[in-house]
Enzyme design. Structure first.
Site, short mmCIF file in Angstrom:
data_model
loop_
_atom_site.label_atom_id
_atom_site.label_comp_id
_atom_site.label_asym_id
_atom_site.label_seq_id
_atom_site.Cartn_x
_atom_site.Cartn_y
_atom_site.Cartn_z
N ILE A 115 10.02 4.37 7.50
CA ILE A 115 9.60 5.28 6.43
C ILE A 115 8.07 5.38 6.38
O ILE A 115 7.51 6.48 6.32
CB ILE A 115 10.17 4.84 5.07
CG1 ILE A 115 11.70 4.93 5.09
CG2 ILE A 115 9.61 5.70 3.94
CD1 ILE A 115 12.39 4.36 3.87
N ARG A 140 12.71 -0.57 -3.01
CA ARG A 140 13.89 -1.16 -3.65
C ARG A 140 13.49 -1.84 -4.95
O ARG A 140 12.46 -2.53 -4.99
CB ARG A 140 14.49 -2.20 -2.70
CG ARG A 140 15.89 -2.62 -3.01
CD ARG A 140 16.90 -1.46 -3.10
NE ARG A 140 17.69 -1.25 -1.93
CZ ARG A 140 17.72 -0.08 -1.26
NH1 ARG A 140 16.98 0.94 -1.64
NH2 ARG A 140 18.50 0.07 -0.22
N ASP A 182 10.83 5.80 -7.44
CA ASP A 182 12.19 6.30 -7.17
C ASP A 182 13.21 5.18 -7.37
O ASP A 182 14.41 5.45 -7.42
CB ASP A 182 12.27 6.82 -5.73
CG ASP A 182 13.62 7.46 -5.40
OD1 ASP A 182 14.11 8.26 -6.23
OD2 ASP A 182 14.19 7.16 -4.34
N GLU A 233 18.44 -0.97 -11.81
CA GLU A 233 18.91 0.43 -11.86
C GLU A 233 20.43 0.49 -11.68
O GLU A 233 21.02 -0.38 -11.01
CB GLU A 233 18.22 1.28 -10.77
CG GLU A 233 18.64 0.90 -9.36
CD GLU A 233 17.94 1.72 -8.28
OE1 GLU A 233 16.75 1.97 -8.40
OE2 GLU A 233 18.62 2.08 -7.30
N HIS A 292 16.41 7.29 -7.82
CA HIS A 292 16.81 6.81 -6.48
C HIS A 292 17.43 7.93 -5.64
O HIS A 292 18.58 7.83 -5.17
CB HIS A 292 17.80 5.63 -6.60
CG HIS A 292 17.86 4.79 -5.34
ND1 HIS A 292 18.12 3.45 -5.33
CD2 HIS A 292 17.71 5.12 -4.03
CE1 HIS A 292 18.13 2.99 -4.09
NE2 HIS A 292 17.88 3.99 -3.29
N GLY A 300 15.61 9.22 -3.00
CA GLY A 300 14.79 9.30 -1.77
C GLY A 300 15.57 9.77 -0.56
O GLY A 300 15.07 10.56 0.24
N ALA A 301 16.79 9.26 -0.42
CA ALA A 301 17.57 9.56 0.79
C ALA A 301 18.48 10.77 0.60
O ALA A 301 19.20 11.14 1.52
CB ALA A 301 18.43 8.34 1.14
N1 LIG Z 1 14.46 5.40 -2.05
C1 LIG Z 1 15.42 5.50 -1.17
O1 LIG Z 1 16.35 6.27 -1.30
C2 LIG Z 1 15.35 4.67 0.08
C3 LIG Z 1 15.85 5.22 1.29
C4 LIG Z 1 15.78 4.45 2.44
C5 LIG Z 1 15.25 3.17 2.40
N2 LIG Z 1 14.81 2.68 1.21
C6 LIG Z 1 14.24 1.32 1.14
O2 LIG Z 1 13.07 1.29 1.93
C7 LIG Z 1 13.05 0.10 2.72
C8 LIG Z 1 12.26 0.32 3.98
O3 LIG Z 1 12.94 1.26 4.78
P1 LIG Z 1 12.53 1.50 6.31
O4 LIG Z 1 13.53 2.46 6.84
O5 LIG Z 1 11.09 1.82 6.44
O6 LIG Z 1 12.82 0.05 6.89
P2 LIG Z 1 12.21 -0.62 8.19
O7 LIG Z 1 13.04 -1.82 8.43
O8 LIG Z 1 12.08 0.39 9.28
O9 LIG Z 1 10.73 -1.06 7.75
C9 LIG Z 1 10.44 -2.07 6.87
C10 LIG Z 1 9.22 -2.80 7.41
O10 LIG Z 1 8.69 -3.65 6.40
C11 LIG Z 1 8.20 -4.81 7.05
N3 LIG Z 1 8.03 -5.86 6.02
C12 LIG Z 1 8.98 -6.60 5.41
N4 LIG Z 1 8.41 -7.39 4.47
C13 LIG Z 1 7.08 -7.13 4.50
C14 LIG Z 1 5.98 -7.63 3.78
N5 LIG Z 1 6.12 -8.55 2.83
N6 LIG Z 1 4.74 -7.15 4.06
C15 LIG Z 1 4.57 -6.21 5.03
N7 LIG Z 1 5.59 -5.70 5.76
C16 LIG Z 1 6.83 -6.16 5.49
C17 LIG Z 1 9.25 -5.09 8.11
O11 LIG Z 1 8.73 -5.94 9.11
C18 LIG Z 1 9.53 -3.68 8.61
O12 LIG Z 1 8.66 -3.33 9.65
C19 LIG Z 1 14.54 -0.19 2.96
O13 LIG Z 1 14.76 -1.56 3.22
C20 LIG Z 1 15.20 0.27 1.67
O14 LIG Z 1 15.27 -0.80 0.77
C21 LIG Z 1 14.85 3.40 0.05
O1 LIG Z 2 18.47 2.08 1.61
C1 LIG Z 2 18.74 3.27 1.56
O2 LIG Z 2 19.14 3.92 2.56
C2 LIG Z 2 18.47 4.03 0.30
O3 LIG Z 2 18.13 3.20 -0.73
C3 LIG Z 2 19.48 5.06 -0.02
O4 LIG Z 2 20.39 4.62 -0.95
P1 LIG Z 2 21.61 5.59 -1.28
O5 LIG Z 2 22.37 5.76 0.00
O6 LIG Z 2 22.39 4.86 -2.33
O7 LIG Z 2 21.04 6.87 -1.76
#
Ligand SMILES: NC(=O)c1ccc[n+]([C@@H]2O[C@H](COP(=O)([O-])OP(=O)(O)OC[C@H]3O[C@@H](n4cnc5c(N)ncnc54)[C@H](O)[C@@H]3O)[C@@H](O)[C@H]2O)c1
Ligand SMILES: O=C(O)[C@H](O)COP(=O)(O)O
Length: 401
Positions: free
Chosen positions: A151, A233, A256, A261, A284, A286-287
Site C-alpha cells: 500500500i 488497522r 479509515d 470498530e 473501513h 479502504g478496500a
Molecule cells: N483500510 C483498509 O481497508 C485496508 C486494506 C488493506 C490493508 N489494510 C491494512 O494495511 C496493512 C498493510 O497492508 P499492505 O498491503 O501494505 O501490507 P504489506 O505486508 O505489503 O506491507 C506492510 C509492511 O509494513 C512493514 N512493517 C511492519 N511493521 C513495521 C513497523 N513497525 N515499522 C515499519 N514497517 C513495518 C512490513 O515489513 C511490510 O513491509 C495490512 O496489514 C492491513 O492491516 C487496510
Molecule cells: O486487510 C484488508 O484487506 C482490509 O482491511 C480490508 O478489509 P475488508 O475486506 O473487511 O474490507
C-alpha cells in the site's frame, strides 16, 4: 469439497468456485455465529473478509484445511491456532493496495482543503469562502510513510504526482532500487520520520509489536500542524491520544480504521471522529472499490483452484519460513515405491523430513524429488540410495549459513 464464504463476495467469484465444488454463501455470519456454521456445513475451505476467525471456529469443522482472507490483513484470524491444527491461512497481498492508496490520497486532499466541512456548510446554505479559502497546498510538503509494503508503495506513486517529498522507515534496509523507483528516502527510524514529516501515513499490519506504534509519545513528536493518516488497522494508532492532539489543535487526522470498530457492515459506533472536527473519517472502506473487490475475488479463486488441483497454497502466511539446513535431491525412475524407499532409508537414520516435492519429467519415465531436513543422513545411507536400481542420482546440499 465445500467452500463456506462468510463475508460479502462477488457473484462472479462464487460462480467459478461453484464449478470446483459446493459453495455455501453466508455473508451475514458474525464471528460468534461462525463456529456453528462451520460445524453444520463441515466446510473444507473458509473464505472471510474482516470476520474474526477464532480457535473455536477453526476447531468446529474437522475437514477444514484452508482459510482464505479475501484481503490483506490476517490479524483477524487466529493463525497460531490454525498452524497447530495444520490449517493453511492465505491472504491476497497487494490486490487492494491501489484502493487503499486512493483513499489515502483522498483523505490527504480532503483535509488540506477541508472539503467535508465546506460541503456541510454549503449544504446548510452557508457560503464561507473566507474560512475555507486557506489551504496550505501539498506541493513540496513531506509525506512520511510508516512501512513500505504494497500500500505504501502505491501511495508513493500517487503522492509523487502531487509534488510531495517522500520518506519511509522500516525495520530493515529497503532495497535502494525500490526506493529510487518510488522517489522515496529511507530515514533511520520512526522518530526521524515523525520529526521530518508534514503528513504521516501509516501502512503496517497490526501485531502485538505494532500495538500503539503511533502512541502518545509519537503523536507528541509529530510537527505542530501536521496531519496523521491511518488506513491500516485499529490498534496501530492510540486513538485516544490522537483525539486529544487533534482536539488541542496540534494535529489533523484522516482515519479509515479505529480501535474497537464493528466487524460488520452496519452498527452503532461511538468513535473519536464524533466530537473532534479536524478528524475526517470513513468506516473501513479502504478496500471497498469494485476494482479491488474484483481483483481480490480473482485471487481467492486462484488460491482455491491451485489448492484443490495441486495442493499448492499461494500466499500462505502461517508456514515455517526457516530454510532447512539440508536438502537431498534425488533423480529417480518414476516407479511405485521409489519415494517410499527413500523415506524409509531416512526414517532408519531418524532424519525428520521437513519438506518434500516431486516433479515428473516429460514422458513420465523419470522424476526429481527434493527432500529437506535439519540433520544430514550418513554417507552409508546416501550410498544405499545411490545403489538403488531405480535411482539415477543423489545429491546432498547444505544451505549456506
Ligand atoms: N483500510 C483498509 O481497508 C485496508 C486494506 C488493506 C490493508 N489494510 C491494512 O494495511 C496493512 C498493510 O497492508 P499492505 O498491503 O501494505 O501490507 P504489506 O505486508 O505489503 O506491507 C506492510 C509492511 O509494513 C512493514 N512493517 C511492519 N511493521 C513495521 C513497523 N513497525 N515499522 C515499519 N514497517 C513495518 C512490513 O515489513 C511490510 O513491509 C495490512 O496489514 C492491513 O492491516 C487496510
Ligand atoms: O486487510 C484488508 O484487506 C482490509 O482491511 C480490508 O478489509 P475488508 O475486506 O473487511 O474490507
Amino acid at each position: 469439497m465445500l467452500v463456506l464464504i462468510a463475508d460479502k463476495f462477488p457473484a462472479s467469484g462464487r460462480e467459478v468456485l461453484g464449478r470446483l465444488g459446493e459453495v455455501v454463501y453466508r455473508p451475514e455470519l458474525s464471528a460468534e455465529q461462525l463456529p456453528a456454521a462451520l460445524a453444520e456445513t463441515k466446510a473444507d475451505i473458509l473464505v472471510v473478509r474482516s470476520t474474526v476467525v477464532s480457535e473455536t471456529a477453526l476447531a468446529a469443522s474437522p475437514p477444514l484445511s484452508l482459510v482464505v482472507r479475501a484481503g490483506a490483513g490476517t490479524n483477524t484470524i487466529d493463525t497460531a491456532a490454525a498452524s497447530r491444527r495444520g490449517i493453511f491461512v492465505a491472504n491476497c497481498p497487494g490486490k487492494n493496495a491501489i484502493a487503499v492508496a486512493e483513499l489515502t490520497m483522498g483523505l490527504i486532499l480532503a483535509l488540506d482543503r477541508r472539503i467535508v466541512d465546506a460541503t456541510l456548510e454549503l449544504r446548510h446554505g452557508t457560503w464561507n469562502k473566507s474560512k475555507y479559502g486557506k489551504a496550505r497546498g501539498l506541493k513540496g510538503q513531506t509525506l512520511g510513510l510508516v512501512g513500505f509494503g504494497m500500500i505504501a508503495r502505491e501511495v508513493a506513486v500517487r503522492a509523487r504526482a502531487f509534488g510531495l517529498k517522500l520518506l519511509t522507515c522500516a525495520h530493515h534496509p529497503i532495497a535502494p532500487e525500490l526506493l529510487e523507483a518510488h522517489g522515496v528516502v529511507q530515514v533511520a527510524d520512526l522518530g526521524a520520520l515523525l520529526d521530518a514529516s508534514d503528513i504521516v501515513s501509516v501502512h503496517v499490519p497490526y501485531s502485538k509489536a505494532n500495538h500503539h506504534l503511533i502512541g502518545a509519545d509519537q503523536i507528541a513528536r509529530m510537527r505542530p500542524g501536521a496531519t496523521l493518516i491511518h488506513t491500516s488497522r485499529g490498534g496501530v494508532v492510540d486513538d485516544k491520544a490522537l483525539a486529544e492532539a487533534v482536539r488541542s489543535g496540534r494535529l489533523r487526522a484522516g482515519l479509515d480504521v479505529f480501535e474497537g470498530e464493528p466487524a460488520g457492515g452496519q452498527a452503532d459506533f461511538k468513535n473519536i471522529a464524533g466530537d473532534v472536527g479536524d478528524i475526517y473519517a470513513t468506516p473501513h472502506i479502504g478496500a471497498s472499490t469494485e476494482q479491488a473487490e474484483s481483483a481480490i475475488s480473482d485471487e481467492v479463486v486462484r488460491i482455491i483452484e491451485s489448492f484443490v488441483a495441486r495442493g499448492i497454497v499461494h500466499h500462505a502466511v502461517n508456514l515455517n519460513e526457516r530454510v532447512a539446513r539440508y536438502s537431498l535431491v534425488v533423480r529417480h525412475l518414476d516407479r511405485v515405491g521409489v519415494l517410499a524407499g527413500i523415506l524409509m532409508a531416512l526414517r532408519e537414520e531418524r532424519v525428520n523430513v521437513q519438506g518434500m516435492s516431486n516433479t515428473i519429467f516429460a514422458g513420465g519415465e523419470a522424476a526429481c524429488a527434493t527432500i529437506t531436513f535439519e540433520q544430514a543422513p550418513s554417507d552409508e545411507c546416501l550410498q544405499r540410495l545411490r545403489d538403488h536400481e531405480a535411482i539415477l542420482a543423489v545429491e546432498l546440499r547444505a544451505a549456506r549459513t
